[in-house]
Design a protein around this motif. Structure first.
Motif, PDB file in Angstrom:
ATOM      1  N   GLN A 174       0.954  -0.989   0.563  1.00  0.00           N
ATOM      2  CA  GLN A 174      -0.120   0.202   0.242  1.00  0.00           C
ATOM      3  C   GLN A 174       1.310   0.903  -0.539  1.00  0.00           C
ATOM      4  N   LYS A 177       2.242   1.784  -3.553  1.00  0.00           N
ATOM      5  CA  LYS A 177       1.280   2.080  -4.385  1.00  0.00           C
ATOM      6  C   LYS A 177       1.221   3.654  -4.176  1.00  0.00           C
ATOM      7  N   ARG A 178       1.586   4.244  -3.093  1.00  0.00           N
ATOM      8  CA  ARG A 178       0.981   6.048  -2.720  1.00  0.00           C
ATOM      9  C   ARG A 178       2.218   6.805  -2.629  1.00  0.00           C
ATOM     10  N   GLU A 248       3.476   1.861 -11.891  1.00  0.00           N
ATOM     11  CA  GLU A 248       1.709   1.901 -11.645  1.00  0.00           C
ATOM     12  C   GLU A 248       0.858   1.709 -11.674  1.00  0.00           C
ATOM     13  N   LEU A 251       0.570  -1.918 -10.074  1.00  0.00           N
ATOM     14  CA  LEU A 251      -0.524  -1.413  -8.615  1.00  0.00           C
ATOM     15  C   LEU A 251      -1.733  -0.946  -9.302  1.00  0.00           C
TER      16      LEU A 251
ATOM     17  N   GLN B 100      -5.009  -4.918  -0.615  1.00  0.00           N
ATOM     18  CA  GLN B 100      -3.704  -5.438  -1.629  1.00  0.00           C
ATOM     19  C   GLN B 100      -4.666  -6.780  -2.610  1.00  0.00           C
TER      20      GLN B 100
END
Ligand SMILES: Nc1ncnc2c1ncn2[C@@H]1O[C@H](COP(=O)(O)OP(=O)(O)OP(=O)(O)O)[C@@H](O)[C@H]1O
Ligand SMILES: [Mg+2]
Lengths: 255, 259
Positions: A174, A177-178, A248, A251, B100
């Motif tokens: 997570q 991804k950010r 990117e 994800l 996820q």
């Protein structure tokens, strides 16, 4: 045109060698700064407060309520403080100064010298770049880690996961991804920042291009090699942008 | 014998006392509903039971084993706290699914990680994982989500997400399953499906603690109801009696707002 001149093959060969140095610096910086940044970000988020217990103990023994001094001492978090000071100093000064300082200051203080050869110049520049970029990355990581809701961590805890498991199995992806978009920006900047290495005469591609203006292998007064170098940068940053864009996309399957 | 005994729990956040002298017991197979106005300490109580907060005073005993004693020597070792946590499950108000992972992966992840600590893991890895997956699918089926196993949380409605979260908590077979307002974050038309699932669990005698604002649900599904106000247990008793015929004036005032 310049590509029909007899100098062209000579210049291109030299530029290729210079660009190889640029690429090496780029990859060494990435390989070093990505993990070092993580360590620095953990450091600046460290909650280790060695004085909290003694202060509480001393107050309890005297039966007093904590005052201003006691509160300040309890909140003293040395690791976090040091990391944040380093990040502030590195981000607050130009990279070119850091390169010069790292190369010359140890010798001036009789600590050690990097030596004069090309490889020692490279080592000094690489260390400066790694530290500098690690500091920028650490702030991006910190933002990334803190943007993952606490609820994620708590859900993991309640399910009996260890902190390590929570980090690697729940938070990390997570966080990645950010941070991919801001990291992409930094990495593209790094592609171009490598040219600052010429401050201590590392023979990266811009240095080589300039040398054909000043005089190199009997060639001088050429301006086009400098502009021609733009093509190298454009192609390389194009490839990097493409790869990061693909990451990117990869994800994008979750939110 | 009660499966859960809570003795004199007290919890402060800085100077404010959030829980005060909380004591109650819960029989195996029974459901306890906790009601009370906002800020009365219901969430904090559940968080204490799940070791997300550490009480300042009191004891927590599960199945005769003292898991927490503020006076006693409490191990702060992660390994020990983890093991104690596994007696409890917690379903959060905001689901907190892992985005996820698919629904099924959300349900099986923790079991897979725990299985790695089994001595026979290396030899029987395939079998163990197959069984965990099988159990995960069964749980999802029980939640009415058999055809959603491969969906990611963002592809599910709130009600479906919460049911995945319930399956995830059930996967570790906790002694006591806690719910913190499991339907408050849902649109009204989605609360029914979640309440139905919890009702099903009650019918199968799952030991549960349910913090809720759904008074009719508490009355019909819970065995016991506990009313909390400002960190204190004001009243506790058989569900029907507390909801329909409260003894305490404060309970009456609180319930009056729900009719
Ligand atoms: N981490 C915290 N730090 C400081 N105060 C807190 C913290 N968590 C909760 N509180 C305070 O403790 C009190 C009880 O909070 P809690 O969340 O347990 O209430 P609740 O009964 O669950 O309320 P609600 O029905 O709104 O969910 C509140 O006054 C709240 O502000
Ligand atoms: Mg709450």
């Amino acid at each position: 045109m310049f590509w029909t001149t007899p100098e062209f093959p000579v210049v291109v060969k030299a530029l290729n060698e210079g660009f190889l140095v640029t690429l090496q610096l780029f990859f060494v910086t990435i390989i070093g700064a990505v993990p070092l940044g993580l360590i620095i970000s953990f450091g600046s988020m460290s909650r280790w407060a060695p004085l909290r217990r003694p202060v509480r103990w001393a107050l309890a023994r005297k039966g007093r309520k904590p005052g201003r001094v006691a509160k300040a001492l309890s909140a003293f978090r040395p690791i976090s403080l040091i990391c944040r000071l380093v990040v502030w100093a590195i981000r607050g000064t130009p990279l070119i100064l850091q390169i010069i300082a790292l190369f010359y200051v140890p010798g001036m203080l009789d600590l050690f010298t990097w030596g004069g050869g090309e490889s020692s110049r490279f080592a000094a520049v690489a260390v400066a770049f790694i530290i500098n970029y690690a500091c920028y990355f650490s702030e991006i990581y910190r933002g990334g880690i803190q943007s993952v809701p606490v609820g994620q961590q708590e859900a993991g805890q309640v399910l009996g996961m260890t902190r390590t498991q929570i980090f690697f199995k729940v938070t990390l992806l997570q966080m990645i991804k950010r941070i991919v978009p801001p990291m992409s920006n930094e990495i593209i900047t790094l592609v171009k920042d490598t040219s600052l290495a010429r401050a201590i005469s590392l023979k990266e591609v811009i240095w080589v291009a300039e040398s054909f203006m000043k005089g190199n292998q009997g060639i001088s007064g050429l301006l086009w090699p400098l502009f021609f170098v733009a093509v190298y940068y454009l192609v390389f940053s194009g490839v990097v942008t493409l790869l990061l864009g693909r990451l990117e996309k990869k994800l994008a399957y979750f939110q | 014998m009660a499966i859960l005994e809570v003795h004199n729990i007290e919890k402060h956040f800085g100077p404010t006392r959030v829980l005060e002298d909380i004591s109650f017991a819960l029989e195996k197979g029974q459901a306890l509903a906790i009601i009370g106005s906002s800020g009365s300490g219901k969430t904090t109580l559940l968080r204490c039971l799940n070791f997300l907060e550490t009480p300042d005073k009191g004891r927590i005993v599960v199945g005769g084993e003292t898991l927490f004693d503020a006076e006693g020597p409490n191990s702060r070792k992660e390994q020990d706290i983890r093991r104690k946590r596994l007696h409890f499950g917690l379903v959060f108000q905001s689901f907190n699914l892992f985005p996820q992972y698919t629904a099924l992966q959300n349900v099986t992840l923790a079991s897979q990680l725990l299985a790695k600590e089994r001595p026979d893991f290396k030899q029987n890895k395939k079998q163990i994982f197959a069984q965990i997956e099988e159990e995960g699918r069964e749980l999802l089926e029980r939640m009415g989500l058999a055809n959603r196993a491969g969906h990611y949380p963002s592809q599910l409605s709130g009600g479906q997400q919460q049911r995945v979260a319930i399956a995830r908590a059930l996967a570790l077979k906790p002694d006591i399953l806690c719910f913190d307002e499991p339907t408050s974050a849902l649109d009204p038309e989605l609360t029914g499906e979640v309440l139905k699932v919890i009702r099903g669990l009650a019918d199968q005698h799952t030991t549960m603690i349910i913090v809720t604002h759904e008074m009719a649900f508490a009355r019909d599904v819970a065995d016991q109801v506990m009313f909390m106000d400002r960190g204190l247990i004001v009243e506790q008793g058989p569900a029907r009696q507390v909801i329909e015929n409260p003894r305490e004036e404060r309970t009456r005032q609180f319930l009056a707002r729900y009719h």
